[in-house]
Design a protein around this motif. Structure first.
Motif, PDB file in Angstrom:
ATOM      1  N   SER A  45     -17.229  40.026  38.652  1.00 30.25           N
ATOM      2  CA  SER A  45     -16.666  40.454  37.449  1.00 30.25           C
ATOM      3  C   SER A  45     -17.737  40.273  36.305  1.00 30.25           C
ATOM      4  N   LEU A  46     -18.890  40.202  36.555  1.00 32.24           N
ATOM      5  CA  LEU A  46     -19.894  40.114  35.683  1.00 32.24           C
ATOM      6  C   LEU A  46     -20.080  38.937  34.899  1.00 32.24           C
ATOM      7  N   LYS A  47     -19.256  37.651  35.213  1.00 34.68           N
ATOM      8  CA  LYS A  47     -18.714  36.515  34.720  1.00 34.68           C
ATOM      9  C   LYS A  47     -18.265  36.695  33.252  1.00 34.68           C
ATOM     10  N   LEU A  48     -17.503  38.089  33.205  1.00 31.08           N
ATOM     11  CA  LEU A  48     -16.646  38.203  31.742  1.00 31.08           C
ATOM     12  C   LEU A  48     -15.408  37.572  32.097  1.00 31.08           C
TER      13      LEU A  48
ATOM     14  N   ILE B 297     -20.641  44.716  24.575  1.00 31.30           N
ATOM     15  CA  ILE B 297     -21.383  44.222  23.670  1.00 31.30           C
ATOM     16  C   ILE B 297     -21.007  42.569  23.343  1.00 31.30           C
ATOM     17  N   ARG B 298     -19.826  42.500  23.045  1.00 36.06           N
ATOM     18  CA  ARG B 298     -19.160  41.481  22.832  1.00 36.06           C
ATOM     19  C   ARG B 298     -19.494  40.201  23.848  1.00 36.06           C
ATOM     20  N   GLY B 299     -19.325  40.654  25.222  1.00 43.30           N
ATOM     21  CA  GLY B 299     -19.628  39.542  26.233  1.00 43.30           C
ATOM     22  C   GLY B 299     -21.115  39.819  26.839  1.00 43.30           C
ATOM     23  N   ARG B 300     -22.028  40.141  25.850  1.00 40.21           N
ATOM     24  CA  ARG B 300     -23.536  40.460  26.255  1.00 40.21           C
ATOM     25  C   ARG B 300     -24.203  38.915  26.755  1.00 40.21           C
ATOM     26  N   LYS B 301     -23.728  37.802  25.949  1.00 46.46           N
ATOM     27  CA  LYS B 301     -24.241  36.531  26.445  1.00 46.46           C
ATOM     28  C   LYS B 301     -23.876  36.185  27.830  1.00 46.46           C
TER      29      LYS B 301
ATOM     30  N   SER C  77     -18.200  23.465  35.780  1.00 47.44           N
ATOM     31  CA  SER C  77     -19.010  24.692  35.651  1.00 47.44           C
ATOM     32  C   SER C  77     -18.550  25.696  34.812  1.00 47.44           C
ATOM     33  N   GLY C  78     -19.346  26.263  34.255  1.00 48.50           N
ATOM     34  CA  GLY C  78     -19.167  27.263  33.114  1.00 48.50           C
ATOM     35  C   GLY C  78     -18.870  26.773  31.622  1.00 48.50           C
ATOM     36  N   SER C  79     -19.037  25.556  31.607  1.00 47.83           N
ATOM     37  CA  SER C  79     -18.836  24.771  29.999  1.00 47.83           C
ATOM     38  C   SER C  79     -20.043  25.113  29.202  1.00 47.83           C
ATOM     39  N   PHE C  80     -21.199  25.474  29.561  1.00 48.91           N
ATOM     40  CA  PHE C  80     -21.781  26.077  28.426  1.00 48.91           C
ATOM     41  C   PHE C  80     -21.387  27.179  27.761  1.00 48.91           C
ATOM     42  N   THR C  81     -20.575  27.987  28.506  1.00 48.40           N
ATOM     43  CA  THR C  81     -20.059  29.243  27.875  1.00 48.40           C
ATOM     44  C   THR C  81     -19.407  28.850  26.517  1.00 48.40           C
TER      45      THR C  81
ATOM     46  N   LYS D 141     -27.878  30.029  27.969  1.00 50.72           N
ATOM     47  CA  LYS D 141     -29.236  30.328  28.492  1.00 50.72           C
ATOM     48  C   LYS D 141     -29.785  29.069  29.068  1.00 50.72           C
ATOM     49  N   TYR D 142     -29.100  27.702  28.961  1.00 51.12           N
ATOM     50  CA  TYR D 142     -29.372  26.415  29.392  1.00 51.12           C
ATOM     51  C   TYR D 142     -28.951  26.489  30.972  1.00 51.12           C
TER      52      TYR D 142
END
Length: 425
Positions: free
Chosen positions: A62-65, A215-219, A352-356, A362-363
């Motif tokens: 899902s591209l992590k989206l 674009i909004r989910g580019r990170k 898992s995923g908490s950096f989001t 990036k970390y």
């Protein structure tokens, strides 16, 4: 500490998820002794190899989206993000199929193709399991934990039935893979019910909306997706390295050992991670402190992890002989080499995923790159020093343990920094 978790509902949601996973993993655990007796270790090794290839892409289908489905404030926008994720799952699965065809034509001796046409199960696994996890994220948005739990248990039951029947019918690795591919399809209708209801009552997504949301989910796409891809690759890389360095039978024994080690991970961290991610996103969105709750949870998980894997380490060899049959004490010796790594992994992957949630994707990417580098260093040393299987696994376990410790420290730092920023406002 436990009472604090109960008061804010976190403990209740974890318990609901845990019950479903207990049933699902209970079925998984009970079926393994039968599979180890009706399938040769080499078939189990081939099965594990193909799944490991699929598991590189399943988490990023899902591209992590899909993480944004949980954190998105607007329901309509969450629906549109789900649309994009569904399309992405099909695209990623087809991309893997195309890649395998290209390898078959131009690189027929590549390691991926060492077990022949069975590798073409991998794109099917990516699609069916990718959609499964996508809609788990969708259900997580609406806290439908009971639904998630029921379906996970039912899917394990179906997979076990198909694989057992395949063993008695002597279908070999094909039957094992078919069970893994078909089981996720069960329950799609229930998982997608709310989504389809929304689909009927809203305009279809447009190309400009897709572009805007990407674009909004580019990170997610630039940092979290590569980080997850590298993380999955690092896990599957160990399996592929074993396949390249040692025999299919050795890989089969390793696979049964890993199944034992994965039970606590699946039961605890996979459920805790979903609930914690939802809670962290909610706290960040509402500007509520989170560090005390997370710190308490880390202490509880650490105690549970040490106790669990301590017992596993002591009982591994006789337990494997008893459960899986004669000769599987080898799997027990492999388990003992990896207990430290899995103890660290249980705690770290629970977040898992908490950096989001903190915009620090990036970390996670950097840490997962380090995991892959560690695996390649161990692989190179193994070839140079002609290490036996146990030495290879001990080195992998040590290197990965350091990376998981760094990952956990990073999440805690983000939580405490967020709380300090709240106090300064």
């Amino acid at each position: 500490m436990i009472n604090a978790l109960k008061k804010d509902g976190l403990g209740k949601n974890i318990a609901i998820m845990g019950l479903g996973t207990l049933l699902a993993q209970g079925i998984n655990v009970l079926i393994q002794p039968l599979l180890s007796r009706i399938f040769p270790a080499s078939d189990l090794g081939i099965y594990t190899f193909v799944i490991s290839v699929a598991n590189i892409l399943i988490p990023i289908a899902s591209l992590k989206l899909d993480l944004l489905i949980v954190s998105e404030k607007d329901d309509m926008r969450a629906q549109y993000i789900t649309d994009i994720c569904v399309l992405a799952c099909f695209f990623v699965a087809f991309g893997l199929f195309f890649f395998l065809i290209v390898c078959k034509i131009f690189f027929p001796n590549v390691v991926l193709l060492q077990y022949g046409s069975l590798i073409y199960f991998a794109p099917i696994l990516v699609l069916t399991n990718g959609l499964r996890f996508l809609f788990i994220s969708y259900n997580n948005r609406y806290k439908e934990y009971k639904l998630i739990s029921k379906l996970e248990a039912l899917r394990e039951l179906v997979r076990a039935a198909i694989q057992t029947a395949s063993g008695f019918l002597i279908f070999g690795a094909q039957g094992l893979l078919a069970g893994y591919a078909v089981a996720p399809v069960l329950g799609y209708r229930l998982q997608m019910k709310r989504y389809f209801q929304g689909l009927k009552n809203r305009p279809r997504i447009t190309f400009s909306q897709i572009k805007g949301l990407l674009i909004r989910g580019r990170k997610q796409i630039m940092f979290i997706m590569p980080a997850q891809l590298i993380n999955s690759f690092s896990s599957s890389l160990v399996t592929m390295m074993i396949g390249a360095l040692f025999s299919a039978s050795a890989l089969g024994y390793y696979s049964m050992g890993v199944r034992v080690l994965d039970v606590p991970i699946m039961f605890i961290s996979s459920n805790v991670s979903k609930v914690c991610f939802q809670r962290i996103c909610e706290s960040v969105s509402e500007s509520q402190p989170i560090s005390k709750t997370i710190a308490k949870l880390v202490l509880i998980l650490s105690a549970v992890s040490i106790a669990t894997f301590g017992v596993v380490f002591l009982a591994a060899v006789p337990l494997c002989e008893l459960i899986f049959g004669q000769g599987y004490g080898i799997a027990g010796s492999y388990i003992r080499c990896l207990c430290l790594m899995y103890a660290m992994r249980l705690v770290a992957t629970s977040f898992s995923g908490s950096f989001t949630a903190f915009g620090k994707q990036k970390y996670e990417l950097f840490l997962n790159v380090a995991l892959v580098l560690a695996a390649f260093i161990v692989y190179g040393l193994s070839i140079a020093c002609s290490w036996p299987m146990e030495s290879f696994l001990k080195a992998i376990g040590f290197g990965y343990s350091i990376m998981y410790a760094c990952m956990l420290a990073g999440v805690l730092c983000c939580c405490f920094k967020f709380d300090r920023q709240l106090k300064s406002l």
